[in-house]
Scaffold this motif. Sequence first.
Motif, PDB file in Angstrom:
ATOM      1  N   GLY A  67       1.769   4.745  -4.249  1.00 15.93           N
ATOM      2  CA  GLY A  67       1.955   5.610  -4.392  1.00 15.93           C
ATOM      3  C   GLY A  67       2.746   6.037  -5.900  1.00 15.93           C
ATOM      4  O   GLY A  67       2.118   6.398  -6.950  1.00 15.93           O
ATOM      5  N   ARG A  77      -5.972   4.288  -5.761  1.00 19.03           N
ATOM      6  CA  ARG A  77      -5.725   4.424  -3.533  1.00 19.03           C
ATOM      7  C   ARG A  77      -6.674   3.914  -2.308  1.00 19.03           C
ATOM      8  O   ARG A  77      -6.212   3.687  -1.641  1.00 19.03           O
ATOM      9  N   SER A  78      -7.957   4.647  -3.229  1.00 17.66           N
ATOM     10  CA  SER A  78      -8.738   4.612  -2.038  1.00 17.66           C
ATOM     11  C   SER A  78      -9.606   2.824  -2.135  1.00 17.66           C
ATOM     12  O   SER A  78      -9.926   2.273  -1.196  1.00 17.66           O
ATOM     13  N   TYR A 107       0.754  -1.481   0.196  1.00 20.21           N
ATOM     14  CA  TYR A 107       0.237   0.400  -0.194  1.00 20.21           C
ATOM     15  C   TYR A 107       0.495   1.665   0.118  1.00 20.21           C
ATOM     16  O   TYR A 107       0.498   2.155  -0.323  1.00 20.21           O
ATOM     17  N   TYR A 138      -7.285   0.513  -0.420  1.00 23.23           N
ATOM     18  CA  TYR A 138      -7.598   1.618   0.868  1.00 23.23           C
ATOM     19  C   TYR A 138      -8.435   0.528   1.583  1.00 23.23           C
ATOM     20  O   TYR A 138      -8.367  -0.324   2.422  1.00 23.23           O
ATOM     21  N   LEU A 159      -5.128   8.252 -10.011  1.00 22.47           N
ATOM     22  CA  LEU A 159      -4.062   7.656  -8.362  1.00 22.47           C
ATOM     23  C   LEU A 159      -4.944   8.287  -7.063  1.00 22.47           C
ATOM     24  O   LEU A 159      -5.061   6.437  -6.471  1.00 22.47           O
ATOM     25  N   GLU A 160      -6.098   9.242  -6.622  1.00 22.61           N
ATOM     26  CA  GLU A 160      -6.546   9.064  -5.775  1.00 22.61           C
ATOM     27  C   GLU A 160      -7.970   7.953  -5.649  1.00 22.61           C
ATOM     28  O   GLU A 160      -7.934   7.366  -4.657  1.00 22.61           O
TER      29      GLU A 160
END
Lengths: 372, 220, 428
Positions: free
Chosen positions: A47, A246-247, A43, A250, A242-243
């Motif tokens: 990024g 990533r979420s 994780y 996550y 990317l956001e």
Amino acid sequence: MLKLRMYLRLLKRAVTKRKSRMIISLLAISLGAAVISALVSVYYDMGVKMRKELRTYGANVVVAPSPKNNFISTRELESVMDTLPKDNLIGYAPYIYGVVRTGDSRLVAAGTDFTQVKKVSPYWHVQGQWPDSDNSILVGIAAARQLGVETGDSIVIMAEENKQWLKAEVTGVVETGGTEDNQIIMSLNKAQHLFDKKGKINISYASIIGDAETVERWTNDLESDLRVEPVKKISQAEGKILERIRSLVYLVVIIILGSTLLCVTTTAMAMIMERRQEIALKKALGADNKSIIYEFLGESTILGLLGGAAGWAIGFGLAQGIGLSVFNSLVSFRWQVIPAVLATAVIMSCVACLIPINKALSVEPAVTLKGE
Amino acid sequence: MSDIVTLQDVYKIYGKVHALHNINISIASGEWVAVMGPSGSGKTTMMNIIGCMDTPTKGSVQVDGTETHKLNGAALTKLRREKIGLVFQQFHLVPHLTAVENVMLAQYYHSMPDEKEALQALERVGLAQRAEHLPKQLSGGEQQRVCIARALINYPSIILADEPTGNLDKVNERIVIDIFNQLHKEGHTIIMVTHDPKVGQLAQRQIELDHGQLVYSGVV
Amino acid sequence: MFFRMLKKSFLQGKKNKLLAIVTIAFGATLASAVLSVSLDIGDKVNKELKSYGANLIVKPEMEALPLDMPGIKIDPLADQRYISEDELPNIKMIFWRNNILGFVPSLSTSVFIEEQEVKLTGTWFNKKMVIPTGETLRTGAKSIKTWWDVNGNWPADNNEPEALVQQKLAQRLNIANGDKFAVTLTTEQGRKTSQLKVVGIVSTGSNEGGIFVPLNWLQEQLGKDNQVQQVEVSALTTPENALARKAAMDLDSLSSDEFETWYCTAYVDSIAYQIEEAIPGVEAKQLRQVAQSEGKVLSKIQLLMALLTVVALISSILGISNLMTASVLERSKEIGLYKALGANNLPVIYLFMAEALVIGLIGGLVGYGIGFGFAQIIGKSVFSSTIAFKPLVIPIVLLLSTGVGILGTISAMGTIVKLQPAEVLHGR
């Protein structure tokens, strides 16, 4: 002192003499720890790695001449690029353009640095070979159709403005879907020579790893007459994607961690529940609740540490597997993960032991010991 | 001789069931008492109350000068480890500890573990050479002897034995009985639940319970 | 008797069974949540990747090569060919019409403002379009060029002289929202001057020196009714594979079966091919910068999710089998008793397997329910849309949970077989 020695002896026995049970508990805990360490490592590295992947979308910074000028000198460009962080700069491709004639067609010829183009615009699709000398060129797919040339042909190109000409071999046909399809593309040197523009370029595209704000900050901080601007379409989309990714990861990671913790905890709970009788016996022998809890907590801590350490190692390996297969690169070592994993493993095993122990302690020893 | 255990008007009631009904018993220090009676007669309940593992619903209990019916859980535990040595029908040894460690466990909860003393205790029950064996490597009789050694290690005022020979063959039964005889001679107070009249006859006094009531007390 | 024992075992050992069911449910929750998400992720991420803009460009087939040089000169409209605007709805009529998210036509020309040459582009902003099927579609720069940052309003898609002016140009001309300015156009009938009203300032992030006006207005001014120069199309596509690459090399080399597969797969090239079929005289090309990168990023993310799914599955498998082993160990006494009563190994094993099966089924179903809920939470919070129900997940999860339940028992079989009844029953 003697008491402490006995305590340690009890712990040692509990860990070494209950092999099959200990192995199950250890397996469960190290599994949990492995999953945690793998996911946390991946994780945190994701990024950076994903950013690198998204750079396949091509240049996110364009360097254009100052408004008064039509050209940038290559030296100016280099000095600007030198101020950018080395590790973040994937590459920058300079371009010089001019109108040329070949046969009775009029078209645009571009000069560029092919090694940089490969880095900055990995989406270029070249059928044939990339040019390896000043005498070889690429022809855009539409231009090739128009000119009727194929890989291996030689063509004569004449610059419209200064009537200079050159003869070059077509080593490949390039397709991008963009303007390049209509152009002839040669080495920067050759083009500068052809157009009589030694050391000059029209524009340069750079590919820089970083989010929209960082890139914007860098470009704003540059002290140069040149217009250095982020390509909004690319850098903004990159941030957004990317956001999202990533979420997504996550949440998935949270769910995996959550249910792994619960799985491990229930397994460990089952292991303790099995030992109700032992707890009852110890109580009957006069142990107070505190000393029994200490014993089990001690055991759980050892288990947690062992399982956590093994799990961290396995997980780190797992993370490398994921890193290599998804991003073709290793996941970096983060020492912070080790204490985090160890702590989680210890807490996990201690919590797993406290719940059933509290229950077992509330039972009168007499009941458990007599009633099988 | 002074009384070490006194039960006065003791009741133990579970819902509507009277597990113990108005029990009055006194046991003198150094006495060997056998508690007999059919299953469900309240033997175990009484033993639990005497052994500080349970409290009566009604009535008063004195163990070695302490009124146990007024105590809470932690104080009972404390009293138990000071005064009581327990011997179980199922032995109840901690499976992952060796014989000597099982004995030391009682010392550990009581005060200080002392391996030498624990070994002596094992020697007394004839198990010195088996000290480093795990329970599963011991026979039933040997396990029961470890259990007795463990019960004795803290010099308890009272030894409570719940069917100590129930799971043993004749040979081992004999050995265990001999140990109890020896203990009695040394002046230990022994309260033993048993089914077996032959074992019961070895005691100085027999108490018989039926449906929670004391039906007989005296020497046969 | 077997079922009676099974029933009793569940009724008596409620707590243990509950614990086992809960563990399996956790595992199954995990598996079904992650499976549901990763099976549905392709389309969702693909849609997100659309923020990079159109991945296909449709242009008229041309004789001469346009002299396009980034930031240098604008190709004059001379000998330009056009696509008829009436034909555009056909793009939404192709085989993969549902994958076409939208498109933006444009028509550009050079105009002069105070002697300066500026690029003027007529385009759709948020045009309502009726497709031959009767559906309507709203499309245009607003939905396709998500990176455009408009300060003010978007112009209406009609023939009003409203303009979006790019930031740098607005600064240079010193004009703001509400201002009017004159542009000089070159038409076939000669030069003419028109007034434009600024309704918004737009920052597009590159080549910041142009003006955007409604397509219809520009067509009217230039006398080029119904004509557009190019159309950018945004389509959901499938990442390329061997077949797509083979087709790209030479479409004629495909066998008819392969061609059918290729045609019926949403490769960017097959969508381009279908657009060329739908509108005669055009060339549809993939914008490799967007289309190729999209495929790469998409397959990376799918691979990442697949690996996470595998991790999740392994984790739940180990979790469940551990618990099953633990529960068999715990019940060694019971097993010893069955054996002492004369049971062979097999009936005992069957009993435990049946238990594992029941536990696995209940746990699996419960877990699937919870997991599907979790998947929805992920879908809602990450992509603001629900995760589709994939029937495939149910059998996978049930197989997994029962399979693992039984597997967990098998690992404990050894214990059952080795167990000596006497040893167990006479204290350990």
